[in-house]
Design a protein around this motif. Structure first.
Motif, PDB file in Angstrom:
ATOM      1  N   ASN A  16       0.830  -1.330   0.084  1.00  0.00           N
ATOM      2  CA  ASN A  16       0.158   0.016  -0.017  1.00  0.00           C
ATOM      3  C   ASN A  16       0.823   1.116  -0.013  1.00  0.00           C
ATOM      4  O   ASN A  16       0.779   2.278   0.894  1.00  0.00           O
ATOM      5  N   SER A  18       1.609   4.622  -0.535  1.00  0.00           N
ATOM      6  CA  SER A  18       0.861   5.675  -0.741  1.00  0.00           C
ATOM      7  C   SER A  18       1.158   6.634   0.229  1.00  0.00           C
ATOM      8  O   SER A  18       1.060   6.460   1.374  1.00  0.00           O
ATOM      9  N   LEU A  19       0.944   8.056   0.007  1.00  0.00           N
ATOM     10  CA  LEU A  19       0.778   9.012   0.986  1.00  0.00           C
ATOM     11  C   LEU A  19      -0.243   8.742   1.853  1.00  0.00           C
ATOM     12  O   LEU A  19       0.033   9.178   3.044  1.00  0.00           O
ATOM     13  N   ASP A  20      -1.536   8.676   0.991  1.00  0.00           N
ATOM     14  CA  ASP A  20      -2.621   8.717   1.832  1.00  0.00           C
ATOM     15  C   ASP A  20      -2.582   7.223   2.854  1.00  0.00           C
ATOM     16  O   ASP A  20      -2.992   7.542   3.977  1.00  0.00           O
ATOM     17  N   TRP A  21      -2.156   6.256   2.491  1.00  0.00           N
ATOM     18  CA  TRP A  21      -1.991   5.160   3.197  1.00  0.00           C
ATOM     19  C   TRP A  21      -1.152   5.502   4.468  1.00  0.00           C
ATOM     20  O   TRP A  21      -1.477   4.970   5.705  1.00  0.00           O
ATOM     21  N   LYS A  23      -0.623   8.118   5.931  1.00  0.00           N
ATOM     22  CA  LYS A  23      -1.219   9.090   6.679  1.00  0.00           C
ATOM     23  C   LYS A  23      -2.252   8.370   7.660  1.00  0.00           C
ATOM     24  O   LYS A  23      -2.289   8.748   9.011  1.00  0.00           O
ATOM     25  N   ASP A  24      -2.860   7.484   7.074  1.00  0.00           N
ATOM     26  CA  ASP A  24      -3.695   6.471   8.020  1.00  0.00           C
ATOM     27  C   ASP A  24      -3.121   5.577   8.725  1.00  0.00           C
ATOM     28  O   ASP A  24      -3.791   4.947   9.827  1.00  0.00           O
ATOM     29  N   ARG A  26       0.272   6.075  10.629  1.00  0.00           N
ATOM     30  CA  ARG A  26       1.304   6.753  11.321  1.00  0.00           C
ATOM     31  C   ARG A  26       1.650   5.900  12.576  1.00  0.00           C
ATOM     32  O   ARG A  26       2.620   5.941  13.160  1.00  0.00           O
TER      33      ARG A  26
END
Length: 224
Positions: A16, A18-21, A23-24, A26
């Motif tokens: 996964n 990605s920046l979004d993953w 971020k979720d 951390r």
């Protein structure tokens, strides 16, 4: 070696990336990072028994960032799914030689030697040292403990460089621009072997590290 959270997190990140993953997740990242830093601290303590130069190193200053530089890469995934560190008095800088560790699912390894080929002055210093200390070098790389675990690799030229005897007994090593060694570790080894196992592999790397660092006395990394 107590790297369960580290491997679990990196496995998820690889799937996964990605920046979004990130971020979720951390919190999972921080848990894994803290586990890896504790691992480094314990490893430093064991290595210091045979190489006191590492005794006072601070783990967080040895660890590389996960972020990738994607400007010139076709792969635009933002993270390198690996926790990496270089245990050396120069911290993350590749010279002098230290003890490199890369934890990545199914691709983990321990490294030593000089793996940077972009410093011509360093390359020349090592080649010249080989000319004057060839017997010492051969003794190191032909020792049974060494040959059972490592082989000298690294970027090299097709031919012995100009200015050196093309028929020199160490001609193949004079071609090198980097002199590196690696020990590949499986995920199973990372999860089941004692930390002493890793420290012992690094102990076996020390003679080559010391040889290369003797050659590099006086070398200074270029300033940016």
């Amino acid at each position: 070696m107590k790297l369960e959270k580290t491997l679990e997190f990196l496995t998820m990140l690889e799937a996964n990336n990605s920046l979004d993953w990130m971020k979720d997740h951390r919190e999972e990242y921080q848990e894994a990072k803290n586990e890896f830093l504790r691992f480094l601290q314990d490893l430093i303590s064991q290595i210091a028994a045979f190489d006191p130069s590492v005794a006072n190193l601070e783990p967080k200053r040895l660890m590389y960032r996960l972020n990738r530089d994607t400007r010139f890469s076709h792969d635009k995934s933002p993270y390198n799914p690996a926790f990496r560190a270089h245990l050396s008095i120069a911290e993350r800088k590749p010279i002098p030689a230290g003890y490199y560790i890369c934890i990545r699912p199914s691709k983990s390894f321990l490294g030593g030697g000089v793996f940077a080929s972009q410093f011509p002055e360093a390359t020349t210093l090592i080649r010249d040292h080989l000319l004057t200390h060839g017997k010492e070098f051969q003794k190191i790389i032909t020792a049974k403990d060494f040959t059972d675990n490592f082989e000298v690799t690294g970027q090299k030229l097709k031919n012995v460089p100009r200015g050196y005897d093309k028929d020199h007994p160490l001609g193949d090593y004079l071609k090198h621009k980097a002199w590196a060694i690696e020990y590949v570790m499986s995920d199973q080894e990372l999860l089941t072997k004692d930390l002493t196992f890793t420290a012992e592999k690094f102990r076996l790397m020390k003679p080559l590290n010391s040889f290369l660092n003797d050659a590099l006395l006086g070398f200074k990394m270029p300033e940016r």
